[in-house]
Scaffold this active site. Structure first.
Site, PDB file in Angstrom:
ATOM      1  N   ILE A 164      63.154  56.993  62.798  1.00 43.09           N
ATOM      2  CA  ILE A 164      61.757  57.442  62.738  1.00 43.09           C
ATOM      3  C   ILE A 164      61.172  57.609  64.141  1.00 43.09           C
ATOM      4  CG2 ILE A 164      59.479  56.938  61.778  1.00 43.09           C
ATOM      5  CD1 ILE A 164      60.877  55.207  59.629  1.00 43.09           C
TER       6      ILE A 164
ATOM      7  N   LYS B 160      56.612  41.911  59.777  1.00 38.90           N
ATOM      8  CA  LYS B 160      55.770  43.108  59.615  1.00 38.90           C
ATOM      9  C   LYS B 160      54.378  42.737  59.081  1.00 38.90           C
ATOM     10  CE  LYS B 160      58.596  46.207  61.212  1.00 38.90           C
ATOM     11  NZ  LYS B 160      58.260  47.071  62.362  1.00 38.90           N
TER      12      LYS B 160
ATOM     13  N   SER C  47      55.210  47.848  57.741  1.00 33.04           N
ATOM     14  CA  SER C  47      56.085  48.331  56.664  1.00 33.04           C
ATOM     15  C   SER C  47      55.431  48.107  55.308  1.00 33.04           C
ATOM     16  CB  SER C  47      57.415  47.579  56.693  1.00 33.04           C
ATOM     17  OG  SER C  47      58.194  47.945  55.563  1.00 33.04           O
TER      18      SER C  47
ATOM     19  N   ASP D 231      63.912  46.478  76.827  1.00 33.94           N
ATOM     20  CA  ASP D 231      64.098  45.478  75.773  1.00 33.94           C
ATOM     21  C   ASP D 231      62.694  44.935  75.527  1.00 33.94           C
ATOM     22  OD1 ASP D 231      64.430  43.261  74.220  1.00 33.94           O
ATOM     23  OD2 ASP D 231      65.904  42.285  75.510  1.00 33.94           O
TER      24      ASP D 231
ATOM     25  N   ASN E 250      57.075  51.101  67.691  1.00 36.13           N
ATOM     26  CA  ASN E 250      57.959  51.433  66.571  1.00 36.13           C
ATOM     27  C   ASN E 250      59.269  50.640  66.595  1.00 36.13           C
ATOM     28  OD1 ASN E 250      59.111  53.529  64.502  1.00 36.13           O
ATOM     29  ND2 ASN E 250      60.521  53.616  66.237  1.00 36.13           N
TER      30      ASN E 250
ATOM     31  N   TYR F 173      62.129  39.954  58.102  1.00 38.37           N
ATOM     32  CA  TYR F 173      61.590  41.281  58.411  1.00 38.37           C
ATOM     33  C   TYR F 173      60.185  41.457  57.806  1.00 38.37           C
ATOM     34  CZ  TYR F 173      61.104  46.338  58.333  1.00 38.37           C
ATOM     35  OH  TYR F 173      60.623  47.618  58.479  1.00 38.37           O
TER      36      TYR F 173
ATOM     37  N   PRO G 117      55.227  52.413  56.651  1.00 37.13           N
ATOM     38  CA  PRO G 117      56.108  53.378  55.969  1.00 37.13           C
ATOM     39  C   PRO G 117      56.763  52.746  54.745  1.00 37.13           C
ATOM     40  CG  PRO G 117      56.681  53.127  58.321  1.00 37.13           C
ATOM     41  CD  PRO G 117      55.777  51.993  57.955  1.00 37.13           C
TER      42      PRO G 117
HETATM   43  N1  LIG Z   1      63.350  53.359  57.723  1.00 35.26           N
HETATM   44  C1  LIG Z   1      62.616  52.666  56.873  1.00 35.26           C
HETATM   45  O1  LIG Z   1      62.887  52.625  55.674  1.00 35.26           O
HETATM   46  C2  LIG Z   1      61.391  51.910  57.338  1.00 35.26           C
HETATM   47  C3  LIG Z   1      60.452  51.488  56.381  1.00 35.26           C
HETATM   48  C4  LIG Z   1      59.322  50.795  56.810  1.00 35.26           C
HETATM   49  C5  LIG Z   1      59.136  50.535  58.158  1.00 35.26           C
HETATM   50  N2  LIG Z   1      60.072  50.951  59.059  1.00 35.26           N
HETATM   51  C6  LIG Z   1      59.829  50.632  60.473  1.00 35.26           C
HETATM   52  O2  LIG Z   1      59.791  51.838  61.211  1.00 35.26           O
HETATM   53  C7  LIG Z   1      60.362  51.608  62.491  1.00 35.26           C
HETATM   54  C8  LIG Z   1      61.542  52.561  62.717  1.00 35.26           C
HETATM   55  O3  LIG Z   1      62.440  52.445  61.643  1.00 35.26           O
HETATM   56  P1  LIG Z   1      63.897  53.080  61.705  1.00 35.26           P
HETATM   57  O4  LIG Z   1      64.376  53.224  60.317  1.00 35.26           O
HETATM   58  O5  LIG Z   1      63.923  54.252  62.598  1.00 35.26           O
HETATM   59  O6  LIG Z   1      64.673  51.845  62.413  1.00 35.26           O
HETATM   60  P2  LIG Z   1      66.069  51.772  63.200  1.00 35.26           P
HETATM   61  O7  LIG Z   1      66.589  50.405  63.019  1.00 35.26           O
HETATM   62  O8  LIG Z   1      66.952  52.924  62.831  1.00 35.26           O
HETATM   63  O9  LIG Z   1      65.640  51.995  64.733  1.00 35.26           O
HETATM   64  C9  LIG Z   1      65.034  50.974  65.466  1.00 35.26           C
HETATM   65  C10 LIG Z   1      65.160  51.323  66.940  1.00 35.26           C
HETATM   66  O10 LIG Z   1      64.585  50.221  67.688  1.00 35.26           O
HETATM   67  C11 LIG Z   1      65.459  49.930  68.750  1.00 35.26           C
HETATM   68  N3  LIG Z   1      65.317  48.526  69.156  1.00 35.26           N
HETATM   69  C12 LIG Z   1      65.694  47.425  68.480  1.00 35.26           C
HETATM   70  N4  LIG Z   1      65.462  46.319  69.200  1.00 35.26           N
HETATM   71  C13 LIG Z   1      64.899  46.732  70.368  1.00 35.26           C
HETATM   72  C14 LIG Z   1      64.434  46.056  71.528  1.00 35.26           C
HETATM   73  N5  LIG Z   1      64.518  44.722  71.641  1.00 35.26           N
HETATM   74  N6  LIG Z   1      63.886  46.785  72.527  1.00 35.26           N
HETATM   75  C15 LIG Z   1      63.830  48.144  72.436  1.00 35.26           C
HETATM   76  N7  LIG Z   1      64.269  48.838  71.373  1.00 35.26           N
HETATM   77  C16 LIG Z   1      64.798  48.135  70.350  1.00 35.26           C
HETATM   78  C17 LIG Z   1      66.861  50.217  68.235  1.00 35.26           C
HETATM   79  O11 LIG Z   1      67.787  50.413  69.284  1.00 35.26           O
HETATM   80  C18 LIG Z   1      66.610  51.482  67.413  1.00 35.26           C
HETATM   81  O12 LIG Z   1      66.744  52.657  68.198  1.00 35.26           O
HETATM   82  C19 LIG Z   1      60.743  50.135  62.552  1.00 35.26           C
HETATM   83  O13 LIG Z   1      59.660  49.399  63.078  1.00 35.26           O
HETATM   84  C20 LIG Z   1      60.931  49.806  61.090  1.00 35.26           C
HETATM   85  O14 LIG Z   1      60.752  48.432  60.851  1.00 35.26           O
HETATM   86  C21 LIG Z   1      61.195  51.622  58.684  1.00 35.26           C
END
Ligand SMILES: NC(=O)c1ccc[n+]([C@@H]2O[C@H](COP(=O)([O-])OP(=O)(O)OC[C@H]3O[C@@H](n4cnc5c(N)ncnc54)[C@H](O)[C@@H]3O)[C@@H](O)[C@H]2O)c1
Length: 254
Positions: free
Chosen positions: A20, A164, A147, A65, A92, A160, A190
């Protein structure tokens, strides 16, 4: 929706190497924002920055990080050097797609601690680092990604979901503290969203069950989330703060 002023703005997106966050980078890049794409995955985020540039957008890749204060401060500095400002922060990044779903009593405590640290403390560290720049301009937009797992009470993700939920509380209290500085703080919640990243413990049956519960019964895509982020980043959302916007196809309601 956009004003000519807002298209000059700098948007900082964490977790932009995939999923996302990558979609947010593409959307803001296409709209003419100056994008800073941040991630712990340096190779992935460099690729995303190149993709945005190939589409005619401005985007720099910055390693971070979010759980490490000096790394966050370095990232802030690099963005100021490149763009001279930072106006919009989309928090994000999270530990998410790598998590295994399991009953909460089976979650190892070190995994619990890490998820809480990155998802909650990491969000705070990013806001703390970027706040002085936003305050100086008396304008800022902080968009925290929570979330709809919180509004669903989704099982088997207790660390998680708890992290959130904390992001929602943080959003509300920050909104109260920052409103007088011209800074709004809102959360996007989301629903379960399909990205290019596969998730080993989410079964096809679980996915179908969620879709069936939605008012709009179809898969959720990253592009379903970008419009609300653009609105919250814009001047048009100026009197909205502390809010939680659920984007889950009408599965849950506040
Ligand atoms: N995909 C879903 O179903 C969903 C639903 C609700 C909420 N979300 C939230 O939306 C956001 C994006 O979701 P997604 O599906 O793309 O997640 P994802 O896990 O595919 O991507 C997360 C990204 O964060 C990066 N990351 C993790 N730890 C890190 C750190 N310490 N420092 C810097 N970067 C770091 C990872 O390298 C990755 O690129 C997240 O906050 C997730 O919790 C996702």
């Amino acid at each position: 929706m956009e004003t000519s002023r807002s298209v000059q703005r700098v948007v900082v997106i964490t977790g932009a190497a995939q999923g996302i966050g990558r979609a947010y980078a593409h959307k803001f890049g296409a709209l003419g924002y100056k994008v800073a794409a941040l991630d712990i995955n340096t190779e992935g985020v460099a690729n995303v920055a190149a993709e945005v540039q190939a589409n005619g957008g401005q985007c720099i890749a910055v390693a971070v990080d979010i759980g490490n204060e000096s790394s966050v401060q370095n990232a802030h500095q690099k963005i100021l050097e490149a763009y001279g400002q930072a106006d919009i922060l989309i928090n994000n990044a999270a530990i998410f797609s790598t998590l295994k779903m399991r009953p909460f009593e089976e979650i190892p405590m070190d995994e619990w601690t890490k998820v809480m640290h990155v998802n909650v403390t990491g969000t705070l560290l990013m806001v703390k680092a970027f706040l002085p720049t936003m305050r100086k301009n008396n304008w800022g937009r902080i968009i925290n990604i929570s979330s709809a797992a919180v509004t669903m009470g989704r099982p088997h993700y207790l660390h998680y979901t708890t992290s959130k939920a904390a992001v929602i509380g943080m959003t509300r209290s920050m909104a109260k503290e920052l409103g007088r500085d011209g800074i709004t703080v809102n959360a996007i919640l989301p629903g379960a969203t399909d990205t290019e990243i596969s998730r080993e413990t989410v079964t096809a049956a679980q996915k179908e069950a969620q879709i069936a519960m939605r008012s709009i019964p179809r898969e959720e895509n990253p592009e379903d989330l970008t419009g609300v982020a653009v609105f919250l980043a814009s001047e048009d959302s100026r009197f909205i703060t502390g809010q939680s916007l659920i984007v889950d196809g009408g599965l849950t309601f506040l």
